[in-house]
Design an enzyme around this catalytic site. Sequence first.
Site, PDB file in Angstrom:
ATOM      1  N   ASP A  22       0.849  -1.193   0.000  1.00 39.16           N
ATOM      2  CA  ASP A  22       0.000   0.000   0.000  1.00 39.16           C
ATOM      3  C   ASP A  22       0.881   1.238   0.000  1.00 39.16           C
ATOM      4  O   ASP A  22       1.771   1.377   0.851  1.00 39.16           O
ATOM      5  CB  ASP A  22      -0.904   0.030   1.232  1.00 39.16           C
ATOM      6  CG  ASP A  22      -2.021  -0.978   1.159  1.00 39.16           C
ATOM      7  OD1 ASP A  22      -3.018  -0.699   0.464  1.00 39.16           O
ATOM      8  OD2 ASP A  22      -1.911  -2.051   1.786  1.00 39.16           O
ATOM      9  N   HIS A  51      -7.342   5.889   0.805  1.00 35.70           N
ATOM     10  CA  HIS A  51      -8.256   5.698   1.923  1.00 35.70           C
ATOM     11  C   HIS A  51      -7.466   5.665   3.225  1.00 35.70           C
ATOM     12  O   HIS A  51      -6.243   5.561   3.226  1.00 35.70           O
ATOM     13  CB  HIS A  51      -9.028   4.391   1.759  1.00 35.70           C
ATOM     14  CG  HIS A  51      -8.147   3.169   1.707  1.00 35.70           C
ATOM     15  ND1 HIS A  51      -7.401   2.826   0.588  1.00 35.70           N
ATOM     16  CD2 HIS A  51      -7.881   2.199   2.621  1.00 35.70           C
ATOM     17  CE1 HIS A  51      -6.718   1.734   0.821  1.00 35.70           C
ATOM     18  NE2 HIS A  51      -6.985   1.319   2.058  1.00 35.70           N
ATOM     19  N   ASP A  78      -8.391  -4.004  10.142  1.00 42.26           N
ATOM     20  CA  ASP A  78      -7.284  -3.051  10.197  1.00 42.26           C
ATOM     21  C   ASP A  78      -6.551  -3.188  11.526  1.00 42.26           C
ATOM     22  O   ASP A  78      -7.146  -3.087  12.590  1.00 42.26           O
ATOM     23  CB  ASP A  78      -7.784  -1.619  10.035  1.00 42.26           C
ATOM     24  CG  ASP A  78      -8.171  -1.286   8.599  1.00 42.26           C
ATOM     25  OD1 ASP A  78      -7.852  -2.098   7.716  1.00 42.26           O
ATOM     26  OD2 ASP A  78      -8.772  -0.232   8.372  1.00 42.26           O
ATOM     27  N   GLU A 114     -11.172  -0.389  -2.447  1.00 43.25           N
ATOM     28  CA  GLU A 114     -12.142  -1.076  -3.291  1.00 43.25           C
ATOM     29  C   GLU A 114     -13.169  -0.117  -3.880  1.00 43.25           C
ATOM     30  O   GLU A 114     -13.546   0.880  -3.263  1.00 43.25           O
ATOM     31  CB  GLU A 114     -12.865  -2.146  -2.467  1.00 43.25           C
ATOM     32  CG  GLU A 114     -11.922  -3.213  -1.934  1.00 43.25           C
ATOM     33  CD  GLU A 114     -12.513  -4.079  -0.845  1.00 43.25           C
ATOM     34  OE1 GLU A 114     -12.033  -5.209  -0.656  1.00 43.25           O
ATOM     35  OE2 GLU A 114     -13.459  -3.621  -0.161  1.00 43.25           O
ATOM     36  N   LYS A 135      -9.787  -2.812  -7.678  1.00 42.45           N
ATOM     37  CA  LYS A 135     -10.287  -3.889  -6.817  1.00 42.45           C
ATOM     38  C   LYS A 135     -11.785  -3.782  -6.597  1.00 42.45           C
ATOM     39  O   LYS A 135     -12.310  -2.705  -6.317  1.00 42.45           O
ATOM     40  CB  LYS A 135      -9.548  -3.881  -5.478  1.00 42.45           C
ATOM     41  CG  LYS A 135      -9.858  -5.088  -4.614  1.00 42.45           C
ATOM     42  CD  LYS A 135      -8.968  -5.136  -3.387  1.00 42.45           C
ATOM     43  CE  LYS A 135      -9.273  -6.346  -2.530  1.00 42.45           C
ATOM     44  NZ  LYS A 135      -8.450  -6.394  -1.314  1.00 42.45           N
ATOM     45  N   HIS A 187     -20.123 -11.563  -0.151  1.00 43.10           N
ATOM     46  CA  HIS A 187     -20.772 -12.848  -0.425  1.00 43.10           C
ATOM     47  C   HIS A 187     -21.924 -13.150   0.513  1.00 43.10           C
ATOM     48  O   HIS A 187     -22.651 -14.121   0.284  1.00 43.10           O
ATOM     49  CB  HIS A 187     -19.729 -13.965  -0.338  1.00 43.10           C
ATOM     50  CG  HIS A 187     -18.975 -13.982   0.957  1.00 43.10           C
ATOM     51  ND1 HIS A 187     -19.463 -14.592   2.089  1.00 43.10           N
ATOM     52  CD2 HIS A 187     -17.780 -13.432   1.307  1.00 43.10           C
ATOM     53  CE1 HIS A 187     -18.596 -14.444   3.072  1.00 43.10           C
ATOM     54  NE2 HIS A 187     -17.558 -13.738   2.635  1.00 43.10           N
ATOM     55  N   THR A 196     -11.674 -10.767  -4.870  1.00 37.27           N
ATOM     56  CA  THR A 196     -11.283 -11.576  -3.711  1.00 37.27           C
ATOM     57  C   THR A 196     -12.203 -12.799  -3.578  1.00 37.27           C
ATOM     58  O   THR A 196     -12.900 -13.161  -4.518  1.00 37.27           O
ATOM     59  CB  THR A 196     -11.278 -10.701  -2.442  1.00 37.27           C
ATOM     60  OG1 THR A 196     -10.775 -11.456  -1.358  1.00 37.27           O
ATOM     61  CG2 THR A 196     -12.663 -10.188  -2.114  1.00 37.27           C
ATOM     62  N   GLU A 209      -7.469 -12.622  -5.241  1.00 39.50           N
ATOM     63  CA  GLU A 209      -6.889 -12.586  -3.899  1.00 39.50           C
ATOM     64  C   GLU A 209      -7.661 -13.565  -3.029  1.00 39.50           C
ATOM     65  O   GLU A 209      -8.785 -13.942  -3.332  1.00 39.50           O
ATOM     66  CB  GLU A 209      -7.003 -11.195  -3.260  1.00 39.50           C
ATOM     67  CG  GLU A 209      -6.226 -10.105  -3.955  1.00 39.50           C
ATOM     68  CD  GLU A 209      -6.401  -8.752  -3.256  1.00 39.50           C
ATOM     69  OE1 GLU A 209      -7.096  -8.712  -2.210  1.00 39.50           O
ATOM     70  OE2 GLU A 209      -5.864  -7.767  -3.765  1.00 39.50           O
ATOM     71  N   ASN A 210      -7.057 -13.976  -1.920  1.00 40.66           N
ATOM     72  CA  ASN A 210      -7.819 -14.675  -0.889  1.00 40.66           C
ATOM     73  C   ASN A 210      -8.377 -13.646   0.091  1.00 40.66           C
ATOM     74  O   ASN A 210      -7.762 -12.607   0.332  1.00 40.66           O
ATOM     75  CB  ASN A 210      -6.956 -15.705  -0.158  1.00 40.66           C
ATOM     76  CG  ASN A 210      -5.671 -15.122   0.402  1.00 40.66           C
ATOM     77  OD1 ASN A 210      -4.905 -14.490  -0.311  1.00 40.66           O
ATOM     78  ND2 ASN A 210      -5.423 -15.351   1.680  1.00 40.66           N
ATOM     79  N   ALA A 211      -9.553 -13.926   0.636  1.00 41.22           N
ATOM     80  CA  ALA A 211     -10.210 -12.969   1.522  1.00 41.22           C
ATOM     81  C   ALA A 211      -9.784 -13.139   2.970  1.00 41.22           C
ATOM     82  O   ALA A 211      -9.759 -12.187   3.736  1.00 41.22           O
ATOM     83  CB  ALA A 211     -11.732 -13.118   1.422  1.00 41.22           C
ATOM     84  N   LEU A 212      -9.460 -14.369   3.350  1.00 38.40           N
ATOM     85  CA  LEU A 212      -9.119 -14.677   4.734  1.00 38.40           C
ATOM     86  C   LEU A 212      -7.675 -15.136   4.832  1.00 38.40           C
ATOM     87  O   LEU A 212      -7.081 -15.602   3.864  1.00 38.40           O
ATOM     88  CB  LEU A 212     -10.022 -15.792   5.271  1.00 38.40           C
ATOM     89  CG  LEU A 212     -11.526 -15.563   5.194  1.00 38.40           C
ATOM     90  CD1 LEU A 212     -12.258 -16.791   5.712  1.00 38.40           C
ATOM     91  CD2 LEU A 212     -11.934 -14.332   5.978  1.00 38.40           C
ATOM     92  N   ARG A 258      -1.502 -12.763   3.821  1.00 41.00           N
ATOM     93  CA  ARG A 258      -0.566 -11.681   3.742  1.00 41.00           C
ATOM     94  C   ARG A 258       0.723 -12.142   4.375  1.00 41.00           C
ATOM     95  O   ARG A 258       0.724 -13.086   5.146  1.00 41.00           O
ATOM     96  CB  ARG A 258      -1.164 -10.460   4.474  1.00 41.00           C
ATOM     97  CG  ARG A 258      -0.222  -9.389   4.868  1.00 41.00           C
ATOM     98  CD  ARG A 258      -0.921  -8.219   5.558  1.00 41.00           C
ATOM     99  NE  ARG A 258      -2.179  -7.805   5.039  1.00 41.00           N
ATOM    100  CZ  ARG A 258      -2.347  -6.756   4.234  1.00 41.00           C
ATOM    101  NH1 ARG A 258      -1.308  -6.053   3.866  1.00 41.00           N
ATOM    102  NH2 ARG A 258      -3.541  -6.436   3.833  1.00 41.00           N
TER     103      ARG A 258
END
Length: 554
Positions: free
Chosen positions: A110, A150, A158, A264, A376, A381, A423, A461-464, A494
Amino acid sequence: MDPSKVHKTAEEFPSWVHVGPHKPECRLRAVRASSHHDVQERGAATPEAGRLYGLPDQRSGQGGTSARVPVYVMLPLDTVSASGGLSRARALNASLMALRSAGVEGVMVDVWWGLVEKDGPMRYNWEAYMELVKMVERNGLKLQMVMSFHQCGGNVGDSCSIPLPPWVLEEMNNDPDIVYADSIPLPPWVLEEMNNDPDIVYADRSGRRNPEYISLGCDTLPVLRGRTPIQVYADFMRSFRERFSDYLGDVILEIQVGLGPCGELRYPSYPESNGTWRFPGIGEFQCYDKYMKASLQAAAIEIGQEEWGKGGPHDAGHYKQFPEDTGFFRREGTWNSDYGRFFLEWYSGKLLEHGDRILATAEGIFHGTAAKLSGKVAGIHWHYRTRSHAAELTAGYYNTRYRDGYLPVAQMLAKRGVVLNFTCMEMRDEQQPGHANCSPELLVQQVKKATKAAGAELAGENALERYDESAYSQVLATSRADPTIGLSAFTYLRMNKKLFEGENWRHFVAFVKSMAEGGRKVSLPKSDSMHSDLYVGFIGSKDRSTEGKVAAAV
């Protein structure tokens, strides 16, 4: 952004990493004494370096005609610290070496607006990011750099607070209710503007303001010391291009353009701070600042329905409610009435216009640099299996049982030559709580079809935070499900200490190899020294002050 996504700080990735059996120290030193010095000096850009690390010969970046899917890894949110320096540089360098040895293509970081431009309008400080770019190059990796307009803090997962520029934030001082607890918002000079005009940030029906991101309602108005938000973003990206011109298209392969909260393209409809929202709540519409209200009123007058322009739906409920608790989102609710369709078309249309404005600007600025642009889209979901898709609607995606809300998004991105980054790629329906009516698998399928129909490029990307074979298998299945719309790249969330732990690391390395082979699942033996048996550490146990004492053996 998924509600249970977990972010890690730089403090949580290691100054040393040990995976698999520890090789004899003489082997470590032998590697360092032979080819490793050349890799560090030349950035591992030569074929010899590729052979040293056992990587595929083709390192063409993202896309191309090969079925190979390059894997990137997100760096910690605070890779550049609030003070403007590179956090734990030696540990970061060791971790980059480990990723390179695994066959990873590169990393994502970022680039925080609130850090770079915090000292005042058009006073940019790129030094820490330049240090990072050079470190990444020395390690033979590539970069995805996110223009993060952002705030970090106050949103789902976060783990640190990075403000918008102080000169913007100071504007909030006259209205403390617009700041969420435990977060530091935008750059100070932006906050200063918010004192004079608190309506430059989003507001919900109750009047609560959200300082995560400047409201798209004032995109074209000179509310930031004589400049429009779009002009401010453009000046930021233009300064970035000039500072990093020597690396664009070479080391920096992709610029992801921030388009809203969490980067996003969406409204901040599900803020977690202070318990405002909780999964799987429907969220709330964010259209009550004076600029958004003026736009809605004008749209209603234009079609001869002035009454429809006095505000958003009165019966849309609250952040934590379920669709059937409301008049608007329930099965036969007013979302599917003439009024509902008018409002949702306006609300989602404003979001599309906002994305197109920023991306058109970015397209002009980065044209000719050979760096790809991406944007993004959030993977919302929950309540996907209901008719109204309420959580998607409040976020700005007009996607219902009767309407494809992602095709217009994909078409907008395709028009600008922008990669759609999505994601949820690792999530399975069976893993979700039944009461939330989730379907990440159907959502991903829908987005893939929309991207294909629009002629856009898709990345994932993976979300979790996941380390298990089940999650990796789902990503592999998703990436190869339709050979006509594969992934141009995959970014793993990450980098942290857990990633480098024995079994986790072995699963990850096998996953990277599988993606390199076009999504064909590859299982590595536990002691495969060519791919999974890695040691990265400080050889000198007492003197850890020199980066030259970091060694890697594969």
